[in-house]
Scaffold this motif. Structure first.
Motif, PDB file in Angstrom:
ATOM      1  N   ASN A   1       0.952  -1.128  -0.038  1.00 50.95           N
ATOM      2  CA  ASN A   1      -0.152   0.076   0.087  1.00 50.95           C
ATOM      3  C   ASN A   1       0.755   1.521   0.086  1.00 50.95           C
ATOM      4  O   ASN A   1       0.330   2.391  -0.668  1.00 50.95           O
ATOM      5  N   ILE A   2       1.994   1.324   0.534  1.00 54.96           N
ATOM      6  CA  ILE A   2       2.546   2.604   0.725  1.00 54.96           C
ATOM      7  C   ILE A   2       3.230   3.407  -0.351  1.00 54.96           C
ATOM      8  O   ILE A   2       3.008   4.534  -0.290  1.00 54.96           O
ATOM      9  N   GLY A   3       3.498   2.775  -1.390  1.00 52.75           N
ATOM     10  CA  GLY A   3       4.005   3.395  -2.432  1.00 52.75           C
ATOM     11  C   GLY A   3       2.667   4.255  -2.855  1.00 52.75           C
ATOM     12  O   GLY A   3       2.858   5.626  -3.475  1.00 52.75           O
TER      13      GLY A   3
ATOM     14  N   ALA B   1       9.834  -0.295   4.145  1.00 56.30           N
ATOM     15  CA  ALA B   1      10.932   0.819   4.330  1.00 56.30           C
ATOM     16  C   ALA B   1      11.784   1.043   3.165  1.00 56.30           C
ATOM     17  O   ALA B   1      12.052   2.344   2.572  1.00 56.30           O
ATOM     18  N   GLU B   2      11.879   0.071   2.112  1.00 49.98           N
ATOM     19  CA  GLU B   2      12.621   0.189   0.909  1.00 49.98           C
ATOM     20  C   GLU B   2      11.842   0.942  -0.265  1.00 49.98           C
ATOM     21  O   GLU B   2      12.381   1.645  -0.807  1.00 49.98           O
ATOM     22  N   ILE B   3      10.514   0.671   0.183  1.00 56.05           N
ATOM     23  CA  ILE B   3       9.633   1.274  -0.873  1.00 56.05           C
ATOM     24  C   ILE B   3       9.596   2.776  -0.489  1.00 56.05           C
ATOM     25  O   ILE B   3       9.606   3.920  -1.289  1.00 56.05           O
ATOM     26  N   VAL B   4       9.641   3.168   0.903  1.00 59.59           N
ATOM     27  CA  VAL B   4       9.591   4.673   1.432  1.00 59.59           C
ATOM     28  C   VAL B   4      10.873   5.247   0.872  1.00 59.59           C
ATOM     29  O   VAL B   4      11.067   6.277   0.252  1.00 59.59           O
ATOM     30  N   ARG B   5      11.928   4.759   0.988  1.00 58.46           N
ATOM     31  CA  ARG B   5      13.180   5.107   0.595  1.00 58.46           C
ATOM     32  C   ARG B   5      13.160   5.638  -1.002  1.00 58.46           C
ATOM     33  O   ARG B   5      13.740   6.512  -1.207  1.00 58.46           O
ATOM     34  N   ALA B   6      12.667   4.490  -1.693  1.00 58.95           N
ATOM     35  CA  ALA B   6      12.693   4.871  -3.162  1.00 58.95           C
ATOM     36  C   ALA B   6      11.668   6.216  -3.406  1.00 58.95           C
ATOM     37  O   ALA B   6      12.175   6.884  -4.308  1.00 58.95           O
TER      38      ALA B   6
ATOM     39  N   MET C   1      -2.598   9.618   9.765  1.00 62.19           N
ATOM     40  CA  MET C   1      -3.332   8.995   8.571  1.00 62.19           C
ATOM     41  C   MET C   1      -2.940   7.185   8.389  1.00 62.19           C
ATOM     42  O   MET C   1      -1.522   7.164   8.602  1.00 62.19           O
ATOM     43  N   ASP C   2      -3.696   6.380   8.370  1.00 61.90           N
ATOM     44  CA  ASP C   2      -3.251   4.987   8.136  1.00 61.90           C
ATOM     45  C   ASP C   2      -2.671   4.720   6.684  1.00 61.90           C
ATOM     46  O   ASP C   2      -2.956   5.573   5.980  1.00 61.90           O
ATOM     47  N   ALA C   3      -1.836   3.680   6.541  1.00 60.95           N
ATOM     48  CA  ALA C   3      -1.335   3.485   5.415  1.00 60.95           C
ATOM     49  C   ALA C   3      -1.749   2.572   4.512  1.00 60.95           C
ATOM     50  O   ALA C   3      -1.414   2.004   3.303  1.00 60.95           O
TER      51      ALA C   3
END
Ligand code: GDP
Ligand code: MG
Length: 263
Positions: A38-40, A67-72, A114-116
């Motif tokens: 979801n996070i992306g 976290a890897e997706i957040v870093r991208a 907010m939820d992710a």
């Protein structure tokens, strides 16, 4: 714990209403545990809202490498996406408290939760922030239970539990809030600055109830903004019986502490 961010400012000085026009305004804090699916999309949606908004993800070392997706995304939106990584699953409440301290140490004036999992629609963020920005409210709550019930794809039992939590909490506390466990909201920084965050010690839904109660008892103005809540389609809910029990007890604890002047 590591902090990786390109902070727009780190002066830590409390912002005044007359802050510089380029001062960072709103920070959307999103706690994550296993939200890789979801996070992306959540980040992309928040980044395209007017504002512009900044975002802080507080991830608890999710095994699915959220976290890897957040870093991208941090590379894609330089300076606007921030990440705090904690060593393990420590709960939603402490994740938000960590995020609040992060926001207060910088110049953010409007601090959102907010939820992710896309249950909260990022396009509602401007409607949540607007009353706080206009000085009409100190806290806005994205509410499922004003002007009817607005929940999509929840089993009846969850709806009954959530709605019942409101009836129960209002009966014990007299707090005039319809959606007591709502996790989609916007604080003016003055609310969080005035609160002793070290005293907030609940972690699941109880955390939301406790934040609402402390905000209300401190005399801040609270406004509920109707939103539609859609149950997640990807990933797993982290709700548990323990989280529900904690909330049921917490309401009494808050009331009694308040009565004896120990809130
Ligand atoms: N950092 C962190 N986030 C959490 C934790 N537990 C839940 N979350 C996040 O909190 C949000 C709400 O959790 P969710 O499982 O969807 O709860 P539900 O909506 O009540 O079913 C989601 O973004 C989760 O990833 C936790 O222990 N740590
Ligand atoms: Mg959820």
């Amino acid at each position: 714990m590591s902090e990786s961010s390109a902070s727009p400012s780190s002066s830590g000085a409390p912002a005044s209403e007359a802050a510089a026009p380029d001062a960072p305004d709103a920070l959307v804090i999103v706690p994550t545990y296993n939200e890789a699916e979801n996070i992306g999309q959540v980040i992309d949606l928040v980044m395209t809202q007017p504002g512009p908004l900044s975002m802080l993800v507080v991830d608890d070392n999710s095994p699915d490498a959220t976290a890897e997706i957040v870093r991208a995304s941090m590379d894609e939106y330089p300076g606007r996406v921030h990440l705090l990584e904690r060593a393990g699953k420590l709960g939603l409440g402490t994740a938000y408290l960590r995020g609040f301290r992060y926001a207060l140490a910088r110049d953010f004036r409007y601090i959102c939760e907010m939820d992710a999992d896309l249950s909260h629609d990022p396009s509602d963020l401007p409607r949540l922030i607007a009353p706080v920005e206009a000085g009409e409210a100190d806290l806005t709550i994205g509410s499922r239970y004003v002007d009817g019930v607005r929940v999509i794809n929840w089993p009846l039992m969850r709806l009954v539990l959530s709605y019942g939590a409101g009836v129960y909490t209002r009966a014990i506390t007299r707090m005039p809030i319809r959606d007591v466990t709502a996790g989609f909201k916007c604080f003016h920084r003055r609310v969080l600055e005035s609160m002793d965050l070290d005293r907030v010690n609940s972690n699941g839904y109880a955390f939301q109830v406790e934040m609402h109660y402390r905000t209300w008892r401190a005399g801040f103005r609270i406004q509920e903004v109707p939103v539609i809540f859609t149950e997640r389609t990807e990933g797993q809910s982290k709700m548990s019986r323990r989280i529900v029990r904690e909330a049921a007890w917490k309401v009494w604890e808050l009331r009694v502490r308040d009565l004896v002047g120990q809130l």
